[in-house]
Design a protein around this motif. Structure first.
Motif, mmCIF file in Angstrom:
data_model
loop_
_atom_site.group_PDB
_atom_site.id
_atom_site.type_symbol
_atom_site.label_atom_id
_atom_site.label_comp_id
_atom_site.label_asym_id
_atom_site.label_seq_id
_atom_site.Cartn_x
_atom_site.Cartn_y
_atom_site.Cartn_z
ATOM 1 N N VAL A 151 0.013 -3.554 8.333
ATOM 2 C CA VAL A 151 0.261 -2.428 7.431
ATOM 3 C C VAL A 151 -1.027 -2.051 6.696
ATOM 4 C CG1 VAL A 151 1.472 -1.696 5.338
ATOM 5 C CG2 VAL A 151 2.720 -2.896 7.141
ATOM 6 N N LYS A 152 -1.770 -3.028 6.227
ATOM 7 C CA LYS A 152 -3.046 -2.748 5.553
ATOM 8 C C LYS A 152 -4.017 -2.051 6.497
ATOM 9 C CE LYS A 152 -3.016 -6.444 2.079
ATOM 10 N NZ LYS A 152 -3.688 -7.672 1.582
ATOM 11 N N ARG A 153 -4.035 -2.483 7.750
ATOM 12 C CA ARG A 153 -4.927 -1.860 8.740
ATOM 13 C C ARG A 153 -4.564 -0.391 8.931
ATOM 14 N NH1 ARG A 153 -5.296 0.089 13.486
ATOM 15 N NH2 ARG A 153 -3.058 -0.169 13.870
ATOM 16 N N GLN A 154 -3.259 -0.114 9.050
ATOM 17 C CA GLN A 154 -2.827 1.261 9.262
ATOM 18 C C GLN A 154 -3.073 2.121 8.025
ATOM 19 O OE1 GLN A 154 0.995 1.976 11.084
ATOM 20 N NE2 GLN A 154 0.917 0.110 12.311
ATOM 21 N N MET A 155 -2.885 1.540 6.849
ATOM 22 C CA MET A 155 -3.162 2.288 5.620
ATOM 23 C C MET A 155 -4.628 2.711 5.560
ATOM 24 S SD MET A 155 -0.932 -0.140 3.039
ATOM 25 C CE MET A 155 -1.575 0.526 1.514
ATOM 26 N N SER A 156 -5.522 1.771 5.843
ATOM 27 C CA SER A 156 -6.954 2.065 5.824
ATOM 28 C C SER A 156 -7.307 3.118 6.872
ATOM 29 C CB SER A 156 -7.736 0.773 6.074
ATOM 30 O OG SER A 156 -9.119 1.015 6.141
ATOM 31 N N GLU A 157 -6.721 2.992 8.045
ATOM 32 C CA GLU A 157 -6.983 3.945 9.129
ATOM 33 C C GLU A 157 -6.519 5.346 8.751
ATOM 34 O OE1 GLU A 157 -6.453 3.232 13.698
ATOM 35 O OE2 GLU A 157 -4.540 3.959 12.923
ATOM 36 N N GLN A 158 -5.339 5.462 8.140
ATOM 37 C CA GLN A 158 -4.815 6.767 7.744
ATOM 38 C C GLN A 158 -5.699 7.439 6.689
ATOM 39 O OE1 GLN A 158 -0.684 6.562 6.540
ATOM 40 N NE2 GLN A 158 -0.108 5.370 8.338
ATOM 41 N N VAL A 159 -6.138 6.658 5.715
ATOM 42 C CA VAL A 159 -6.987 7.208 4.654
ATOM 43 C C VAL A 159 -8.326 7.676 5.210
ATOM 44 C CG1 VAL A 159 -8.250 6.640 2.547
ATOM 45 C CG2 VAL A 159 -5.878 5.866 2.826
ATOM 46 N N ASN A 160 -8.875 6.923 6.150
ATOM 47 C CA ASN A 160 -10.156 7.307 6.756
ATOM 48 C C ASN A 160 -10.030 8.582 7.581
ATOM 49 O OD1 ASN A 160 -11.539 5.133 5.653
ATOM 50 N ND2 ASN A 160 -11.152 3.809 7.423
ATOM 51 N N GLU A 161 -8.873 8.750 8.234
ATOM 52 C CA GLU A 161 -8.663 9.920 9.091
ATOM 53 C C GLU A 161 -8.242 11.150 8.309
ATOM 54 O OE1 GLU A 161 -5.846 8.750 12.038
ATOM 55 O OE2 GLU A 161 -7.300 7.533 13.178
ATOM 56 N N ASN A 162 -7.574 10.930 7.171
ATOM 57 C CA ASN A 162 -7.075 12.054 6.390
ATOM 58 C C ASN A 162 -7.309 11.787 4.901
ATOM 59 O OD1 ASN A 162 -5.724 14.134 5.150
ATOM 60 N ND2 ASN A 162 -3.778 13.827 6.223
ATOM 61 N N PRO A 163 -8.318 12.425 4.304
ATOM 62 C CA PRO A 163 -8.666 12.184 2.887
ATOM 63 C C PRO A 163 -7.534 12.518 1.918
ATOM 64 C CG PRO A 163 -10.419 13.369 4.031
ATOM 65 C CD PRO A 163 -9.242 13.365 4.956
ATOM 66 N N GLU A 164 -6.561 13.327 2.356
ATOM 67 C CA GLU A 164 -5.451 13.686 1.478
ATOM 68 C C GLU A 164 -4.453 12.543 1.318
ATOM 69 O OE1 GLU A 164 -3.633 17.288 2.717
ATOM 70 O OE2 GLU A 164 -5.429 18.512 2.394
ATOM 71 N N LYS A 165 -4.519 11.580 2.204
ATOM 72 C CA LYS A 165 -3.621 10.429 2.087
ATOM 73 C C LYS A 165 -4.244 9.403 1.145
ATOM 74 C CE LYS A 165 -0.920 10.740 6.299
ATOM 75 N NZ LYS A 165 -0.263 9.967 7.383
ATOM 76 N N TYR A 166 -3.345 8.765 0.379
ATOM 77 C CA TYR A 166 -3.846 7.807 -0.616
ATOM 78 C C TYR A 166 -2.818 6.705 -0.834
ATOM 79 C CZ TYR A 166 -5.906 5.967 -4.921
ATOM 80 O OH TYR A 166 -6.476 5.162 -5.867
ATOM 81 N N TYR A 167 -3.294 5.477 -0.829
ATOM 82 C CA TYR A 167 -2.448 4.322 -1.156
ATOM 83 C C TYR A 167 -3.068 3.599 -2.339
ATOM 84 C CZ TYR A 167 -0.293 5.184 3.385
ATOM 85 O OH TYR A 167 0.362 5.763 4.442
ATOM 86 N N TRP A 168 -2.220 2.959 -3.141
ATOM 87 C CA TRP A 168 -2.709 2.271 -4.325
ATOM 88 C C TRP A 168 -3.799 1.258 -3.968
ATOM 89 C CZ3 TRP A 168 -1.145 5.536 -7.470
ATOM 90 C CH2 TRP A 168 0.176 5.897 -7.680
ATOM 91 N N THR A 169 -4.817 1.185 -4.822
ATOM 92 C CA THR A 169 -5.940 0.269 -4.612
ATOM 93 C C THR A 169 -5.994 -0.736 -5.766
ATOM 94 O OG1 THR A 169 -7.502 1.648 -5.852
ATOM 95 C CG2 THR A 169 -7.231 2.126 -3.482
ATOM 96 N N ASN A 170 -6.924 -1.664 -5.683
ATOM 97 C CA ASN A 170 -7.099 -2.652 -6.746
ATOM 98 C C ASN A 170 -7.388 -1.987 -8.089
ATOM 99 O OD1 ASN A 170 -6.644 -4.899 -5.126
ATOM 100 N ND2 ASN A 170 -8.803 -5.041 -4.516
ATOM 101 N N LYS A 171 -8.099 -0.859 -8.048
ATOM 102 C CA LYS A 171 -8.390 -0.134 -9.282
ATOM 103 C C LYS A 171 -7.106 0.345 -9.950
ATOM 104 C CE LYS A 171 -10.870 3.870 -11.122
ATOM 105 N NZ LYS A 171 -11.714 5.056 -10.805
ATOM 106 N N ASP A 172 -6.174 0.847 -9.137
ATOM 107 C CA ASP A 172 -4.883 1.301 -9.679
ATOM 108 C C ASP A 172 -4.098 0.130 -10.273
ATOM 109 O OD1 ASP A 172 -5.057 4.107 -8.800
ATOM 110 O OD2 ASP A 172 -4.925 3.251 -6.790
#
Length: 288
Positions: free
Chosen positions: A204-225
């Protein structure tokens, strides 16, 4: 002194403990035994067929037919009907009822229908309490349902609960039924051990990272959040919502706001069979 042990049977409602319960292990063992028995019967049918070719095709048609009825316990004709509508002011919750073609109601289906009514009543009463604390006209709750999949192997039912006040929030819940074995699936039931938790989390983490890299409009919570106060949840537990799609792949589903901002809706992640097959209690379970 005699020592007595008492075990409490599960009624389908699971707590949120990360450990695998005795009920999960027992149910998984029963499912594996059923699948092995069916595989043995199919192998026996092949042997009978080979013998029949060399002796009599008529003999095969008479004897093997009794073994060949490896039909789903839950038949193909499954209807999803409105069992009851719970309504009051801005609250409307449709409670589904599953109907099959069998003359006697299947025990698994009966349990589902009772669960749907019970959980529908709970959400209805909860919504009424919430409604009292919010200005009239600014609060709405709707609950509906649909069939996601209904083939010879699986029946998947999706239930949605949407609450609208200042903003909108949707919960999705799934029930995936193995029609051939009359079993409501869970993640602990599918997998041979708890290794699936770490493996699926990594995917799931791999797919989240891949989606964000491919589409800047996608966003998942990060350590900063998380440092700024957003609640961090485990990406995979034994209670993570999931379903089986039309390609018989595992799909993990997340509540709105759970792992991403609200505009991301209810994120879904399809887990490739190359990953799941190595973890399943029966490696070819999703390929049958």
């Amino acid at each position: 002194l005699p020592v007595f042990f008492f075990f409490q049977a599960e009624d389908g409602i699971r707590d949120r403990s990360p450990s695998r319960g005795l009920g999960d292990v027992y149910k998984r063992q029963l499912l594996v035994r059923k699948l092995r028995r069916k595989k043995q019967i199919k192998g026996f049918l092949v042997t009978i067929a080979l013998l029949a070719v060399t002796t009599s095709s008529l003999l095969f048609s008479d004897q093997a037919r009794s073994f060949a009825e490896d039909l789903p316990i839950i038949g193909p004709a499954v209807r999803l009907l409105l069992g009851e509508q719970l309504s009051d002011k801005g609250i409307t919750i449709d409670v589904p009822q599953v109907m099959t073609s069998e003359s006697e109601e299947n025990e698994t289906i009966s349990g589902l229908n009772k669960k749907y009514f019970r959980e529908g009543k709970v959400e209805f009463e909860k919504a009424k309490m919430e409604y009292q604390d919010i200005e009239k006209g600014h609060f709405q709750v709707t609950g509906d349902y649909r069939k996601v999949l209904d083939d010879t192997r699986f029946l998947v039912i999706e239930r949605n609960l949407t609450k609208t006040a200042a903003d909108s929030y949707t919960e999705k819940r799934y029930d995936t039924i193995d029609k051939q074995n009359s079993v409501v699936l869970s993640l602990p039931l599918l997998f041979k051990d708890d290794q699936y938790i770490s493996t699926l989390t990594k995917e799931v983490k791999r797919q989240m990272s891949e989606q964000v890299n491919e589409n800047p409009e996608k966003y998942y919570w990060t350590n900063k959040d998380f440092q700024e106060g957003v609640e961090e949840i485990p990406l995979v537990t034994k209670d993570t919502p999931f379903y089986i799609n039309k390609n018989h792949e595992l799909v993990l589903v997340y509540d709105q706001f759970a792992i991403a901002p609200g505009y991301m809706g209810n994120p879904e992640f399809v887990i490739p069979k190359a990953i799941t097959n190595k973890l399943l209690a029966t490696s070819d379970y999703l390929d049958r």
